[in-house]
Design a protein around this motif. Structure first.
Motif, PDB file in Angstrom:
ATOM      1  N   LEU A 185     -17.955  18.396-102.295  1.00  0.00           N
ATOM      2  CA  LEU A 185     -18.487  18.720-100.841  1.00  0.00           C
ATOM      3  C   LEU A 185     -19.144  20.065-100.692  1.00  0.00           C
ATOM      4  CD1 LEU A 185     -15.287  17.387 -98.826  1.00  0.00           C
ATOM      5  CD2 LEU A 185     -17.530  16.703 -98.584  1.00  0.00           C
ATOM      6  N   SER A 186     -18.702  20.898-101.648  1.00  0.00           N
ATOM      7  CA  SER A 186     -19.301  22.237-101.731  1.00  0.00           C
ATOM      8  C   SER A 186     -20.808  22.266-102.185  1.00  0.00           C
ATOM      9  CB  SER A 186     -18.411  23.008-102.730  1.00  0.00           C
ATOM     10  OG  SER A 186     -18.600  22.768-104.072  1.00  0.00           O
ATOM     11  N   LEU A 187     -21.101  20.856-102.873  1.00  0.00           N
ATOM     12  CA  LEU A 187     -22.474  20.930-103.377  1.00  0.00           C
ATOM     13  C   LEU A 187     -23.503  20.490-102.069  1.00  0.00           C
ATOM     14  CD1 LEU A 187     -21.968  19.072-106.705  1.00  0.00           C
ATOM     15  CD2 LEU A 187     -21.925  21.408-106.449  1.00  0.00           C
ATOM     16  N   GLN A 188     -23.013  20.136-101.097  1.00  0.00           N
ATOM     17  CA  GLN A 188     -24.058  19.588 -99.952  1.00  0.00           C
ATOM     18  C   GLN A 188     -24.724  20.757 -99.298  1.00  0.00           C
ATOM     19  OE1 GLN A 188     -21.533  16.338 -97.690  1.00  0.00           O
ATOM     20  NE2 GLN A 188     -20.643  18.201 -97.254  1.00  0.00           N
ATOM     21  N   ASP A 189     -26.053  20.134 -99.111  1.00  0.00           N
ATOM     22  CA  ASP A 189     -26.719  21.164 -98.416  1.00  0.00           C
ATOM     23  C   ASP A 189     -27.564  20.462 -97.264  1.00  0.00           C
ATOM     24  OD1 ASP A 189     -28.636  19.387 -99.298  1.00  0.00           O
ATOM     25  OD2 ASP A 189     -29.126  20.559-100.952  1.00  0.00           O
ATOM     26  N   ALA A 190     -28.509  20.984 -96.530  1.00  0.00           N
ATOM     27  CA  ALA A 190     -29.105  20.435 -95.294  1.00  0.00           C
ATOM     28  C   ALA A 190     -29.653  18.991 -95.505  1.00  0.00           C
ATOM     29  CB  ALA A 190     -30.133  21.268 -94.678  1.00  0.00           C
ATOM     30  N   ALA A 191     -29.901  18.620 -96.648  1.00  0.00           N
ATOM     31  CA  ALA A 191     -30.720  17.410 -96.892  1.00  0.00           C
ATOM     32  C   ALA A 191     -29.729  16.334 -97.284  1.00  0.00           C
ATOM     33  CB  ALA A 191     -31.996  17.430 -98.024  1.00  0.00           C
ATOM     34  N   THR A 192     -28.583  16.555 -97.798  1.00  0.00           N
ATOM     35  CA  THR A 192     -27.408  15.618 -97.918  1.00  0.00           C
ATOM     36  C   THR A 192     -27.088  14.286 -97.081  1.00  0.00           C
ATOM     37  OG1 THR A 192     -26.057  17.378 -99.222  1.00  0.00           O
ATOM     38  CG2 THR A 192     -25.181  15.198 -98.929  1.00  0.00           C
ATOM     39  N   PRO A 193     -27.655  13.166 -97.492  1.00  0.00           N
ATOM     40  CA  PRO A 193     -27.470  12.034 -96.390  1.00  0.00           C
ATOM     41  C   PRO A 193     -25.987  11.573 -96.135  1.00  0.00           C
ATOM     42  CG  PRO A 193     -28.085  11.325 -98.920  1.00  0.00           C
ATOM     43  CD  PRO A 193     -27.964  12.767 -98.806  1.00  0.00           C
ATOM     44  N   LYS A 194     -25.878  10.940 -95.276  1.00  0.00           N
ATOM     45  CA  LYS A 194     -24.612  10.723 -94.527  1.00  0.00           C
ATOM     46  C   LYS A 194     -23.783   9.896 -95.422  1.00  0.00           C
ATOM     47  CE  LYS A 194     -26.111  10.816 -89.674  1.00  0.00           C
ATOM     48  NZ  LYS A 194     -26.464  10.089 -88.446  1.00  0.00           N
ATOM     49  N   TRP A 195     -24.574   8.977 -96.287  1.00  0.00           N
ATOM     50  CA  TRP A 195     -23.677   8.111 -97.145  1.00  0.00           C
ATOM     51  C   TRP A 195     -23.034   8.830 -98.466  1.00  0.00           C
ATOM     52  CZ3 TRP A 195     -24.644   7.696-102.270  1.00  0.00           C
ATOM     53  CH2 TRP A 195     -25.813   8.060-102.750  1.00  0.00           C
ATOM     54  N   GLN A 196     -23.738   9.872 -98.944  1.00  0.00           N
ATOM     55  CA  GLN A 196     -23.215  10.717 -99.712  1.00  0.00           C
ATOM     56  C   GLN A 196     -22.001  11.276 -99.309  1.00  0.00           C
ATOM     57  OE1 GLN A 196     -26.421  12.278-102.162  1.00  0.00           O
ATOM     58  NE2 GLN A 196     -25.013  14.183-102.708  1.00  0.00           N
ATOM     59  N   THR A 197     -22.091  11.845 -98.262  1.00  0.00           N
ATOM     60  CA  THR A 197     -20.872  12.628 -97.714  1.00  0.00           C
ATOM     61  C   THR A 197     -19.836  11.765 -97.498  1.00  0.00           C
ATOM     62  OG1 THR A 197     -22.330  14.155 -96.407  1.00  0.00           O
ATOM     63  CG2 THR A 197     -20.048  13.915 -95.521  1.00  0.00           C
ATOM     64  N   GLY A 198     -19.982  10.405 -97.212  1.00  0.00           N
ATOM     65  CA  GLY A 198     -18.944   9.342 -96.973  1.00  0.00           C
ATOM     66  C   GLY A 198     -18.246   9.342 -98.474  1.00  0.00           C
ATOM     67  N   VAL A 199     -19.037   9.244 -99.481  1.00  0.00           N
ATOM     68  CA  VAL A 199     -18.598   9.048-100.826  1.00  0.00           C
ATOM     69  C   VAL A 199     -17.764  10.305-101.159  1.00  0.00           C
ATOM     70  CG1 VAL A 199     -19.105   8.821-103.315  1.00  0.00           C
ATOM     71  CG2 VAL A 199     -20.184   7.511-101.804  1.00  0.00           C
TER      72      VAL A 199
END
Length: 528
Positions: free
Chosen positions: A361-375
């Motif tokens: 989760l700390s690797l996320q940025d403004a371009a992270t898609p929703k499916w990736q956040t779900g994983v």
């Protein structure tokens, strides 16, 4: 005479629906109310005090948790649990009536709601503790994992249903039904448990440690207020005299509490339970689990709404991967503990998996898609599944059956305190990082203006009020600030597997032991 599982398994199945319904009430309440808050404020006013609607409930719950646990140990679990359900129902009814014509109209309605939420919180403090302790009375530790896995699943589903039910009520009915819905559900739980619940009889001296109860209430209140106000926009700076005074009050309360408990005939929190290494380690794990997990997880919906553009209701649905993975792992681990009697490995695995989820989760940025956040949140949820109920089983197995309520309430208490401080400290980190990012991008004056659009209580519409030419930079700054929260949470999450590694495998009891010595399982522990 020690009772075994076969003699009580039927009773557990019969009473379980009522217990799970009570647990659902406790988990649903804050989620539903959070969704209804904008409508409540528009009718009752008191915008500057609206955070106290949540704070008063948390305060009532946290303060009463250890007291409910001890009262159950002294007077019997059933009557104390039913009393907590009744208080929760009465508090819910009063909350729904706040600011109504029956109580003088909207003027003063917010103050009424805050006071009634405290009453509701006092009842809520007995719900979760009561359910966990009752399961502990009916089911030996060896068999307890499978039931607590089911409880973890219900907790997860309730967290998902809360925002959805709250949004539906707010959009289609009066906000007061966010509280009134507790009346039929709580009534059903009350009647079911009254008719079906049969607990083992055991005698103890009925002596309430009133000095200890008063001192621990003062100390817990100070801690909760520090966590609520410290470094917050509507609170006080960490170095202010208000926060320092509360910290001094908390320290003095603890210093006074310890000798009181040592002398008390029936202490609210028996200090001897901390002599057991496993119990103390699980208490430490509870604090840092709450700190890293609940403090960080509060920012997932903010990220989903303001960065990824989800609606408030949809952000609840987007949490499904985390809740489902948590539920599945909890059930599987519970069954595994019941089958093998082994438990030591699971908190260690859970801590490591939770750290992996927070790191992703700390690797996320403004371009992270929703499916990736779900994983990513599914990985975090798996870590939760390994930890939430296993830690309670270990804590309960570490104490005598007569202290079952204390073990249950202590586990809940430390996790709650850790979560309160996590939200407060991570909120300060978030605000500081966001301000720095906005200042770097747009300058001090623009940063101050944009910062007013972003608080821990922001709604998805907030970003829409920002001019289009600066919105991209704002969203990137916001995403980076939220990612920093997850990065910092890793520092606290490290304690969970480290502390768990020092847990000693003590065979789980296969008997309830209310009438005599607890019966340990007849399996060797060498494999652990």
């Amino acid at each position: 005479m020690t009772q075994t599982v076969p003699g009580r398994s039927k009773e557990v199945v019969q009473v379980l629906p009522g217990l799970l319904l009570a647990m659902t009430l406790a988990m649903l309440d804050n989620m539903i109310v959070g969704t209804a808050m904008p409508r409540i404020v528009s009718e009752l006013g008191g915008l500057e005090y609206f955070t106290w609607v949540t704070t008063s409930y948390v305060l009532g719950t946290t303060v009463s948790t250890p007291i409910w646990g001890k009262l159950g140990d002294l007077y019997g679990r059933k009557g104390v649990f039913l009393t907590s359900v009744l208080i929760f129902i009465v508090g819910s009814a009063l909350c729904g009536m706040a600011g109504s014509d029956l109580l003088g109209g909207p003027e003063g309605g917010m103050a009424q709601l805050i006071a009634f939420r405290a009453v509701q919180g006092i009842g809520g403090g007995g719900l979760l503790v009561g359910v966990v302790a009752i399961i502990g009375d009916l089911v030996p530790p060896r068999q307890r994992g499978q039931y607590q896995g089911i409880m973890a699943g219900v907790m997860s589903l309730s967290m998902i249903a809360g925002p959805l039910v709250g949004g539906f009520i707010t959009d289609n009915a009066d906000w007061r039904w966010a509280f009134y819905i507790n009346l039929p559900l709580g009534g059903a739980s009350l009647i079911w448990c009254y008719l079906r619940l049969r607990l083992p009889k055991h005698r103890t001296d009925h002596r309430i440690d009133w000095p200890g109860a008063i001192v621990i209430t003062i100390g817990i209140t100070a801690l909760v207020l520090i966590a609520t106000w410290g470094g917050q926009e509507h609170g006080y700076p960490w170095g202010s005299w208000q926060i320092l005074s509360l910290a001094a009050l908390a320290v003095v309360s603890l210093a006074v509490f310890i000798p009181i408990e040592r002398r008390a005939a029936e202490p609210i929190l028996p200090l001897h339970v901390f002599a057991d290494r496993n119990f103390t380690l699980m208490s430490v794990v509870g604090v840092f689990l709450g700190f890293a997990l609940f403090g960080a997880i509060a920012f997932v919906p903010i990220y989903q709404q303001l960065v990824q553009g989800a609606t408030a209701t949809n952000s609840g649905l987007l949490l499904l991967p985390m809740m489902l993975s948590s539920t599945v792992v909890s059930v599987v681990v519970g069954l595994a503990v019941t089958k093998t009697g082994r438990y030591r490995r699971y908190p260690i695995i859970g801590g490591l998996v939770m750290m992996a989820g927070l790191w992703l989760l700390s690797l996320q940025d403004a371009a992270t898609p929703k499916w990736q956040t779900g994983v990513f949140i599914a990985v975090l949820g798996a870590g939760i599944g390994f930890l939430m109920q296993t830690t309670v089983v270990i804590a309960q197995n570490s104490v005598d059956p007569k202290d079952m309520g204390v073990a249950s309430s202590t586990a809940t208490f430390f996790r709650s305190i850790g979560g309160s401080f996590g939200i407060s400290i991570f909120g300060a980190i978030f605000n500081s990082r966001l301000t720095a990012n906005l200042t770097e991008r747009f300058g001090p004056q623009a940063a101050e203006m944009l910062g007013q659009s972003s608080t821990l209580h922001m709604r998805s519409a907030s970003a829409g009020s920002i001019p289009a030419q600066v919105k991209a930079g704002f969203v990137e700054s916001l995403a980076d600030a939220i990612a920093s929260v997850f990065a910092w949470s890793l520092l606290f999450a490290v304690v969970v597997p480290l502390a768990s590694a020092f847990v000693k495998h003590v065979p789980l009891r296969t008997g309830l032991g209310h009438g005599g010595a607890a019966e340990p399982e007849k399996v060797p522990a060498a494999a652990e």
